[in-house]
Enzyme design. Structure first.
Site: not given
Length: 173
Positions: A9-11, A97, A169
């Site tokens: 996940n590159w955010k 998320h 997470e």
């Protein structure tokens, strides 16, 4: 047995050009054997999805989005629909998320709507669950995660459950 999934996940990082460069390096350097044994997924920013999709073609590496709306279309400034994601080449979408839950105040109910929309649209949702450090220290983490799962997956059929990836997470990790 299901394959393992490794997702990046590159955010909110990397410009379009930097995303193109990184995707090219990933395609060049991830061994084909790894892709056979493990599913590999990248989730760049929205502006890079289409370009990354082109670079990933025939690589075996999959493309996902970091979020999506529970709406099909309309006056929802800044949102992105499932159909836009599939048109850009996405196979997966991250939903729930911890940062979206915290900063955009996404409720389990909204997350449930997004999961249903993703499945309906042919996307594979990645449902994120996990407790904060405070919830962990207060020893309520099991009930927190259970509630996220129960509410986030409400009214999802057994058949559709097989299409969902659940990512645990913890926020504190």
């Amino acid at each position: 047995m299901k394959k393992k999934l490794i997702a990046g996940n590159w955010k909110m990082n990397l410009t379009l050009n930097a995303s193109i460069e990184l995707t090219g390096n990933i395609v060049k350097n991830v061994p084909k054997k790894s892709i056979i044994e493990t599913e590999v997924l990248i989730c760049p920013t929205f502006i890079a999805l289409s370009a990354c999709s082109t670079l990933l073609k025939d690589s075996g590496i999959m493309l996902g989005a970091q979020n999506m709306s529970d709406k099909d279309d309309g006056a929802y400034t800044g949102e992105i629909s499932a159909s836009m994601l599939t048109a850009a080449g996405c196979e997966f979408v991250i939903i729930g998320h911890s940062e979206r839950r915290k900063y955009q105040h996404e409720s389990n109910k909204v997350i449930n709507l997004k999961i249903k929309k993703a499945i309906e649209s042919g996307l594979k949702p990645i449902l994120c669950v996990g407790e904060s450090l405070e919830e962990r220290e207060d020893e309520i983490y099991e009930s927190v995660v259970k509630e996220m799962l129960r509410d986030g997956l409400a009214d999802i059929s057994a058949e559709d459950m097989s299409k969902i990836v659940i990512e645990y997470e913890p926020v504190w990790a």
